[in-house]
Design a protein around this motif. Structure first.
Motif, mmCIF file in Angstrom:
data_model
loop_
_atom_site.group_PDB
_atom_site.id
_atom_site.type_symbol
_atom_site.label_atom_id
_atom_site.label_comp_id
_atom_site.label_asym_id
_atom_site.label_seq_id
_atom_site.Cartn_x
_atom_site.Cartn_y
_atom_site.Cartn_z
ATOM 1 N N GLY A 132 0.808 -1.216 0.000
ATOM 2 C CA GLY A 132 0.000 0.000 0.000
ATOM 3 C C GLY A 132 0.840 1.265 0.000
ATOM 4 N N HIS A 133 0.817 1.992 -1.153
ATOM 5 C CA HIS A 133 1.642 3.197 -1.311
ATOM 6 C C HIS A 133 0.796 4.469 -1.252
ATOM 7 N N GLY A 134 -0.500 4.341 -1.138
ATOM 8 C CA GLY A 134 -1.374 5.507 -1.271
ATOM 9 C C GLY A 134 -1.359 6.466 -0.108
ATOM 10 N N ASN A 135 -0.876 6.027 1.042
ATOM 11 C CA ASN A 135 -0.897 6.882 2.231
ATOM 12 C C ASN A 135 0.464 6.911 2.920
ATOM 13 N N THR A 136 1.531 6.826 2.119
ATOM 14 C CA THR A 136 2.881 6.837 2.674
ATOM 15 C C THR A 136 3.334 8.265 2.976
ATOM 16 N N SER A 137 4.464 8.344 3.655
ATOM 17 C CA SER A 137 4.983 9.635 4.100
ATOM 18 C C SER A 137 5.660 10.419 2.989
ATOM 19 N N GLY A 138 5.950 9.792 1.848
ATOM 20 C CA GLY A 138 6.654 10.501 0.786
ATOM 21 C C GLY A 138 6.666 9.701 -0.494
ATOM 22 N N ASP A 139 7.647 10.026 -1.367
ATOM 23 C CA ASP A 139 7.758 9.436 -2.698
ATOM 24 C C ASP A 139 8.981 8.536 -2.734
ATOM 25 N N SER A 140 8.803 7.251 -2.994
ATOM 26 C CA SER A 140 9.929 6.309 -2.979
ATOM 27 C C SER A 140 10.878 6.535 -4.149
ATOM 28 N N THR A 150 7.585 5.728 4.540
ATOM 29 C CA THR A 150 6.965 4.911 5.585
ATOM 30 C C THR A 150 5.464 4.969 5.432
ATOM 31 N N SER A 151 4.830 3.825 5.578
ATOM 32 C CA SER A 151 3.370 3.752 5.509
ATOM 33 C C SER A 151 2.794 3.774 6.921
ATOM 34 N N PRO A 152 1.490 3.875 7.057
ATOM 35 C CA PRO A 152 0.874 3.621 8.360
ATOM 36 C C PRO A 152 1.236 2.218 8.847
ATOM 37 N N PRO A 153 1.098 1.942 10.147
ATOM 38 C CA PRO A 153 1.430 0.607 10.672
ATOM 39 C C PRO A 153 0.597 -0.493 10.007
ATOM 40 N N HIS A 212 8.544 -0.093 -2.607
ATOM 41 C CA HIS A 212 9.668 0.169 -1.694
ATOM 42 C C HIS A 212 9.146 0.886 -0.449
ATOM 43 N N ILE A 213 8.360 0.216 0.329
ATOM 44 C CA ILE A 213 7.622 0.839 1.433
ATOM 45 C C ILE A 213 8.038 0.198 2.747
ATOM 46 N N ASP A 214 8.441 1.026 3.676
ATOM 47 C CA ASP A 214 8.719 0.539 5.037
ATOM 48 C C ASP A 214 7.412 0.542 5.815
ATOM 49 N N VAL A 215 7.006 -0.624 6.293
ATOM 50 C CA VAL A 215 5.737 -0.774 7.006
ATOM 51 C C VAL A 215 6.032 -1.083 8.474
ATOM 52 N N PRO A 216 5.762 -0.146 9.388
ATOM 53 C CA PRO A 216 5.955 -0.440 10.814
ATOM 54 C C PRO A 216 5.134 -1.661 11.228
ATOM 55 N N GLY A 217 5.782 -2.535 11.977
ATOM 56 C CA GLY A 217 5.112 -3.766 12.398
ATOM 57 C C GLY A 217 5.230 -4.890 11.398
ATOM 58 N N LEU A 218 5.927 -4.636 10.273
ATOM 59 C CA LEU A 218 6.089 -5.687 9.263
ATOM 60 C C LEU A 218 7.522 -5.763 8.750
ATOM 61 N N THR A 219 8.049 -4.664 8.216
ATOM 62 C CA THR A 219 9.335 -4.740 7.514
ATOM 63 C C THR A 219 10.520 -4.258 8.346
ATOM 64 N N ASN A 220 10.270 -3.675 9.499
ATOM 65 C CA ASN A 220 11.346 -3.307 10.432
ATOM 66 C C ASN A 220 12.417 -2.411 9.804
ATOM 67 N N GLY A 221 11.971 -1.348 9.127
ATOM 68 C CA GLY A 221 12.895 -0.373 8.580
ATOM 69 C C GLY A 221 13.448 -0.703 7.214
ATOM 70 N N VAL A 222 13.048 -1.825 6.642
ATOM 71 C CA VAL A 222 13.533 -2.260 5.326
ATOM 72 C C VAL A 222 12.423 -2.047 4.292
ATOM 73 N N PRO A 223 12.732 -1.612 3.082
ATOM 74 C CA PRO A 223 11.687 -1.530 2.041
ATOM 75 C C PRO A 223 11.048 -2.897 1.816
ATOM 76 N N ALA A 224 9.761 -2.912 1.569
ATOM 77 C CA ALA A 224 9.048 -4.183 1.395
ATOM 78 C C ALA A 224 9.635 -5.038 0.285
ATOM 79 N N THR A 225 10.205 -4.407 -0.741
ATOM 80 C CA THR A 225 10.792 -5.165 -1.847
ATOM 81 C C THR A 225 11.950 -6.045 -1.395
ATOM 82 N N LEU A 226 12.581 -5.686 -0.292
ATOM 83 C CA LEU A 226 13.736 -6.436 0.210
ATOM 84 C C LEU A 226 13.413 -7.198 1.493
ATOM 85 N N SER A 227 12.138 -7.252 1.861
ATOM 86 C CA SER A 227 11.731 -7.797 3.150
ATOM 87 C C SER A 227 11.073 -9.168 3.012
ATOM 88 N N PRO A 228 11.671 -10.213 3.587
ATOM 89 C CA PRO A 228 11.003 -11.527 3.555
ATOM 90 C C PRO A 228 9.620 -11.501 4.194
#
Length: 419
Positions: free
Chosen positions: A268-276, A282-285, A312-328
């Motif tokens: 979900g990129h529609g409500n992130t803090s900026g432009d990747s 960072t997205s909402p949690p 390339h979205i960092d999701v609090p509670g999921l990706t731990n500071g890593v972009p989702a593209t690189l997050s298992p």
């Protein structure tokens, strides 16, 4: 005695002289009993005959009834009986993947940007490296005109993915050639889903006529942000149900035209803090995404055979500071809770600073594939041999497990109907 034998006895025995007195009366009584016995015997014969007729009739009816036959008491057949055994199931794609050399297997996982002005760059990438796909970006349309892609397809030993970004609005590639598409937000405001489906059929037919196989659309993000923000008017709606309905219609239209849709940008990129494109976002949690941005992804089975692009979205509670593209964890969510079994594609690994500020291209591709991506995309072009060399080394060291490569290649070949 039976009736017939008793008659024969009467014929063979001479009549007894009639006598008077007690002995005559006894004889008469005896004859009466004999006569009664004959009548009873006759009745028995008739009754037996009638019962036989009824039994035969019942048997005749039973032969056409659905009553199961008596259970056999014979012993079950042994495993060595001659009954045919079912043929083993053959996984054609797994066999095809296993037959490919490692470098060819890895090459199928790459979609690389090429010069849009003509076929030379694309021909080199396909002929020399047998990449799985090419991406045509920019505003030039030389490669999309006059059959320029025909020799590129011919140079591929396996079916080639040819992808463009053609969403509508500010992200489209065929507007100069085949007319403009409205933005997603405009489509939802002015058209019905049926009209959007028809529009996508027409656009998909134009793409196929130009030898494009894949459209990096529709956007499944929910966003109420201003038009010119990173998603903004690229989103059909801030309402998950509305966004789903229109995105589904657009994807169905592409399918009808024979073009593979790529729904984006998970999670979900529609409500992130900026432009990747410009830096880390960072997205909402995760809990908030599950109640809004991720709701349309629960309907992924309705989209049929699609590719899902991971952002390339960092999701609090999921990706731990890593972009989702690189997050298992991000790919595990897509495969697990959302049950997606098709190919997962990365967003651009070569020209978006949310990734390039963290890691170089060869490492980014390796980390994405190891994390769970099946297709690594970069639009900047070139460096294919360098990336493949790096990937072969990663397989040898175990940083990129060979089973992970085989799994990704099987998904890619299955999606391309290469098996």
């Amino acid at each position: 005695m039976p009736h017939d034998a008793e008659s024969e006895w009467h014929r063979r025995t001479p009549p007894t002289p009639r006598r008077t007195g007690r002995r005559g009366a006894g004889t008469s009584t005896l004859l009466l009993f004999v006569a009664l016995g004959a009548v009873v015997a006759a009745l028995l014969v008739v009754t037996t005959a009638v019962r036989g007729d009824r039994s035969a009739d019942t048997a005749a009816r039973g032969s056409t009834s659905t009553t199961a036959p008596p259970t056999s008491t014979s012993a079950p057949s042994s495993p060595s009986s001659s009954a045919p055994r079912p043929a083993p199931v053959v996984d054609a794609c797994a066999e095809k993947v296993a037959a490919l050399p490692l470098r060819a297997r890895l090459a199928q996982l790459l979609v690389v940007g090429v010069d849009p002005r003509g076929p030379a760059d694309a021909l080199a990438a396909v002929r020399d490296q047998q990449v799985g796909g090419i991406f045509i970006g920019g505003d030039d349309v030389g490669l999309l005109s006059a059959g320029a892609l025909a020799p590129v397809h011919a140079a591929a030993s396996l079916p080639l993915t040819v992808a463009v970004d053609d969403e509508g609005g500010r992200v489209q590639r065929l507007d100069v050639l085949d007319g403009p598409l409205p933005s997603a937000r405009e489509m939802a405001a002015e058209l019905t889903p049926d009209q959007v489906r028809a529009l996508a059929v027409k656009r998909g037919q134009a793409l196929r006529a130009r030898s494009v196989t894949t459209d990096l659309a529709p956007v499944l993000d929910t966003s109420g942000q201003p038009d010119r923000t990173v998603i903004g008017d690229r989103s059909f709606s801030a309402n998950p149900d509305v966004a789903l309905g229109y995105a589904l219609a657009f994807a169905e239209g592409l399918h009808q035209a024979g073009v593979t849709p790529v729904v984006k940008h998970f999670p979900g990129h529609g409500n992130t803090s900026g432009d990747s494109h410009l830096g880390a976002v960072t997205s909402p949690p995760l809990d908030a995404l599950l109640g809004a941005d991720l709701l349309p992804y629960r309907e992924l089975p309705r989209f049929g055979d699609v590719v899902v692009m991971v952002g390339h979205i960092d999701v609090p509670g999921l990706t731990n500071g890593v972009p989702a593209t690189l997050s298992p964890q991000a790919y595990a969510l897509l495969r697990g809770e959302f049950g997606f079994s098709g190919p997962a594609m990365t967003d651009d690994l070569g020209a978006m600073r949310a990734v390039t500020d963290r890691v170089g291209l060869p490492d980014a591709v390796t980390q994405a594939l190891a994390a769970g991506a099946d297709i690594a995309l970069w639009s900047s072009g070139g460096r294919v041999a360098e990336v493949l060399d790096h990937l072969e080394g990663a397989v040898a060291s175990g940083a990129l497990p060979a089973p992970r490569v085989a799994e990704a290649a099987k998904r890619v070949l299955t999606a391309k109907h290469a098996c």
